[in-house]
Write a protein that holds these residues in place. Structure first.
Motif, PDB file in Angstrom:
ATOM      1  N   ARG A   1      38.017  21.112  -1.935  1.00 45.71           N
ATOM      2  CA  ARG A   1      37.366  19.884  -2.422  1.00 45.71           C
ATOM      3  C   ARG A   1      38.199  19.329  -3.561  1.00 45.71           C
ATOM      4  O   ARG A   1      38.029  19.698  -4.703  1.00 45.71           O
ATOM      5  N   GLU A   2      39.088  18.427  -3.231  1.00 42.96           N
ATOM      6  CA  GLU A   2      39.909  17.834  -4.275  1.00 42.96           C
ATOM      7  C   GLU A   2      40.454  16.493  -3.818  1.00 42.96           C
ATOM      8  O   GLU A   2      40.782  16.316  -2.657  1.00 42.96           O
ATOM      9  N   MET A   3      40.534  15.577  -4.756  1.00 49.25           N
ATOM     10  CA  MET A   3      41.162  14.288  -4.520  1.00 49.25           C
ATOM     11  C   MET A   3      42.472  14.297  -5.294  1.00 49.25           C
ATOM     12  O   MET A   3      42.482  14.603  -6.488  1.00 49.25           O
ATOM     13  N   LEU A   4      43.546  13.957  -4.629  1.00 47.41           N
ATOM     14  CA  LEU A   4      44.869  13.986  -5.242  1.00 47.41           C
ATOM     15  C   LEU A   4      45.366  12.571  -5.494  1.00 47.41           C
ATOM     16  O   LEU A   4      45.059  11.647  -4.742  1.00 47.41           O
ATOM     17  N   THR A   5      46.172  12.421  -6.541  1.00 53.78           N
ATOM     18  CA  THR A   5      46.867  11.155  -6.733  1.00 53.78           C
ATOM     19  C   THR A   5      47.925  11.043  -5.639  1.00 53.78           C
ATOM     20  O   THR A   5      48.274  12.033  -4.977  1.00 53.78           O
ATOM     21  N   VAL A   6      48.448   9.860  -5.461  1.00 56.07           N
ATOM     22  CA  VAL A   6      49.502   9.669  -4.460  1.00 56.07           C
ATOM     23  C   VAL A   6      50.715  10.533  -4.817  1.00 56.07           C
ATOM     24  O   VAL A   6      51.328  11.140  -3.935  1.00 56.07           O
ATOM     25  N   GLU A   7      51.028  10.625  -6.086  1.00 58.35           N
ATOM     26  CA  GLU A   7      52.160  11.437  -6.523  1.00 58.35           C
ATOM     27  C   GLU A   7      51.924  12.918  -6.223  1.00 58.35           C
ATOM     28  O   GLU A   7      52.836  13.621  -5.765  1.00 58.35           O
ATOM     29  N   GLN A   8      50.712  13.411  -6.475  1.00 60.69           N
ATOM     30  CA  GLN A   8      50.396  14.807  -6.172  1.00 60.69           C
ATOM     31  C   GLN A   8      50.468  15.060  -4.668  1.00 60.69           C
ATOM     32  O   GLN A   8      50.978  16.101  -4.235  1.00 60.69           O
ATOM     33  N   ALA A   9      49.957  14.120  -3.875  1.00 58.03           N
ATOM     34  CA  ALA A   9      50.015  14.253  -2.418  1.00 58.03           C
ATOM     35  C   ALA A   9      51.464  14.288  -1.947  1.00 58.03           C
ATOM     36  O   ALA A   9      51.826  15.090  -1.080  1.00 58.03           O
ATOM     37  N   ALA A  10      52.300  13.428  -2.519  1.00 54.93           N
ATOM     38  CA  ALA A  10      53.725  13.418  -2.166  1.00 54.93           C
ATOM     39  C   ALA A  10      54.376  14.747  -2.522  1.00 54.93           C
ATOM     40  O   ALA A  10      55.152  15.294  -1.724  1.00 54.93           O
ATOM     41  N   ASP A  11      54.056  15.281  -3.695  1.00 59.16           N
ATOM     42  CA  ASP A  11      54.589  16.590  -4.100  1.00 59.16           C
ATOM     43  C   ASP A  11      54.164  17.673  -3.113  1.00 59.16           C
ATOM     44  O   ASP A  11      54.961  18.531  -2.735  1.00 59.16           O
ATOM     45  N   TRP A  12      52.904  17.630  -2.713  1.00 62.49           N
ATOM     46  CA  TRP A  12      52.368  18.643  -1.799  1.00 62.49           C
ATOM     47  C   TRP A  12      53.103  18.622  -0.461  1.00 62.49           C
ATOM     48  O   TRP A  12      53.392  19.660   0.120  1.00 62.49           O
ATOM     49  N   LEU A  13      53.450  17.414   0.015  1.00 62.86           N
ATOM     50  CA  LEU A  13      54.162  17.280   1.281  1.00 62.86           C
ATOM     51  C   LEU A  13      55.677  17.354   1.122  1.00 62.86           C
ATOM     52  O   LEU A  13      56.400  17.330   2.114  1.00 62.86           O
TER      53      LEU A  13
ATOM     54  N   VAL B   1      57.632  15.031  -0.119  1.00 63.63           N
ATOM     55  CA  VAL B   1      58.211  13.746   0.253  1.00 63.63           C
ATOM     56  C   VAL B   1      58.223  12.855  -0.989  1.00 63.63           C
ATOM     57  O   VAL B   1      57.598  13.167  -1.995  1.00 63.63           O
ATOM     58  N   SER B   2      58.898  11.736  -0.888  1.00 63.77           N
ATOM     59  CA  SER B   2      58.942  10.810  -2.014  1.00 63.77           C
ATOM     60  C   SER B   2      57.631  10.041  -2.133  1.00 63.77           C
ATOM     61  O   SER B   2      56.843   9.959  -1.186  1.00 63.77           O
ATOM     62  N   ARG B   3      57.442   9.456  -3.279  1.00 66.06           N
ATOM     63  CA  ARG B   3      56.266   8.609  -3.533  1.00 66.06           C
ATOM     64  C   ARG B   3      56.262   7.433  -2.552  1.00 66.06           C
ATOM     65  O   ARG B   3      55.223   7.064  -2.003  1.00 66.06           O
ATOM     66  N   THR B   4      57.431   6.858  -2.307  1.00 63.74           N
ATOM     67  CA  THR B   4      57.564   5.741  -1.374  1.00 63.74           C
ATOM     68  C   THR B   4      57.142   6.150   0.036  1.00 63.74           C
ATOM     69  O   THR B   4      56.423   5.415   0.723  1.00 63.74           O
ATOM     70  N   THR B   5      57.578   7.315   0.469  1.00 59.06           N
ATOM     71  CA  THR B   5      57.197   7.816   1.792  1.00 59.06           C
ATOM     72  C   THR B   5      55.701   8.052   1.870  1.00 59.06           C
ATOM     73  O   THR B   5      55.059   7.718   2.875  1.00 59.06           O
ATOM     74  N   MET B   6      55.115   8.589   0.797  1.00 57.53           N
ATOM     75  CA  MET B   6      53.676   8.835   0.784  1.00 57.53           C
ATOM     76  C   MET B   6      52.907   7.524   0.895  1.00 57.53           C
ATOM     77  O   MET B   6      51.945   7.420   1.659  1.00 57.53           O
ATOM     78  N   PHE B   7      53.335   6.504   0.155  1.00 59.12           N
ATOM     79  CA  PHE B   7      52.684   5.196   0.253  1.00 59.12           C
ATOM     80  C   PHE B   7      52.832   4.620   1.667  1.00 59.12           C
ATOM     81  O   PHE B   7      51.915   3.979   2.180  1.00 59.12           O
TER      82      PHE B   7
ATOM     83  N   ILE C   1      50.296   6.272   3.883  1.00 56.98           N
ATOM     84  CA  ILE C   1      48.976   5.705   3.596  1.00 56.98           C
ATOM     85  C   ILE C   1      48.856   4.308   4.194  1.00 56.98           C
ATOM     86  O   ILE C   1      47.869   3.990   4.862  1.00 56.98           O
ATOM     87  N   ARG C   2      49.871   3.473   3.974  1.00 58.88           N
ATOM     88  CA  ARG C   2      49.855   2.100   4.489  1.00 58.88           C
ATOM     89  C   ARG C   2      49.713   2.083   6.005  1.00 58.88           C
ATOM     90  O   ARG C   2      48.965   1.277   6.570  1.00 58.88           O
ATOM     91  N   ASP C   3      50.424   2.971   6.683  1.00 60.24           N
ATOM     92  CA  ASP C   3      50.401   3.039   8.142  1.00 60.24           C
ATOM     93  C   ASP C   3      49.184   3.802   8.676  1.00 60.24           C
ATOM     94  O   ASP C   3      49.079   4.026   9.876  1.00 60.24           O
ATOM     95  N   GLU C   4      48.309   4.208   7.770  1.00 60.44           N
ATOM     96  CA  GLU C   4      47.069   4.927   8.096  1.00 60.44           C
ATOM     97  C   GLU C   4      47.318   6.246   8.809  1.00 60.44           C
ATOM     98  O   GLU C   4      46.500   6.696   9.616  1.00 60.44           O
ATOM     99  N   VAL C   5      48.456   6.861   8.515  1.00 57.75           N
ATOM    100  CA  VAL C   5      48.755   8.183   9.036  1.00 57.75           C
ATOM    101  C   VAL C   5      47.993   9.219   8.217  1.00 57.75           C
ATOM    102  O   VAL C   5      47.464  10.196   8.765  1.00 57.75           O
ATOM    103  N   VAL C   6      47.931   9.000   6.921  1.00 58.84           N
ATOM    104  CA  VAL C   6      47.165   9.843   6.008  1.00 58.84           C
ATOM    105  C   VAL C   6      46.101   8.952   5.359  1.00 58.84           C
ATOM    106  O   VAL C   6      46.445   7.996   4.670  1.00 58.84           O
ATOM    107  N   PRO C   7      44.818   9.250   5.592  1.00 58.37           N
ATOM    108  CA  PRO C   7      43.758   8.441   4.988  1.00 58.37           C
ATOM    109  C   PRO C   7      43.716   8.594   3.469  1.00 58.37           C
ATOM    110  O   PRO C   7      44.068   9.645   2.925  1.00 58.37           O
ATOM    111  N   SER C   8      43.286   7.532   2.816  1.00 58.59           N
ATOM    112  CA  SER C   8      43.103   7.567   1.365  1.00 58.59           C
ATOM    113  C   SER C   8      41.912   6.694   1.020  1.00 58.59           C
ATOM    114  O   SER C   8      41.407   5.957   1.871  1.00 58.59           O
TER     115      SER C   8
END
Length: 78
Positions: free
Chosen positions: A20-32, A34-40, A43-50
């Motif tokens: 049970r946790e909500m991550l910032t985009v930067e934390q999510a990028a770190d977890w995967l 990948v870069s912050r740009t890739t994470m966005f 999200i934009r392409d709705e591959v990962v919901p936010s």
């Protein structure tokens, strides 16, 4: 709490812990890893919901887990 630590809680009536946790985009990028740009882009392409929490974009940790599981399943098909 560091980026690699996560909060676990017991689901009512179930034995397995539930993440049970909500991550910032930067934390999510770190977890995967990948870069912050890739994470966005994910999200934009709705591959990962936010979700928006106020003005802030957050990624549910369980959605990242589901995304990783989909990637692993797809890799197993080849």
């Amino acid at each position: 709490m560091s980026n690699t630590e996560h909060r676990f809680t017991q689901a009512a009536g179930e034995g397995a812990p539930v993440l049970r946790e909500m991550l910032t985009v930067e934390q999510a990028a770190d977890w995967l890893a990948v870069s912050r740009t890739t994470m966005f882009a994910l999200i934009r392409d709705e591959v990962v919901p936010s979700v928006l929490v106020g003005r802030y974009r957050r990624v549910p940790a369980d959605e990242l887990t589901a995304y990783i599981e989909r990637l692993v399943a797809q890799a197993g098909k080849f």
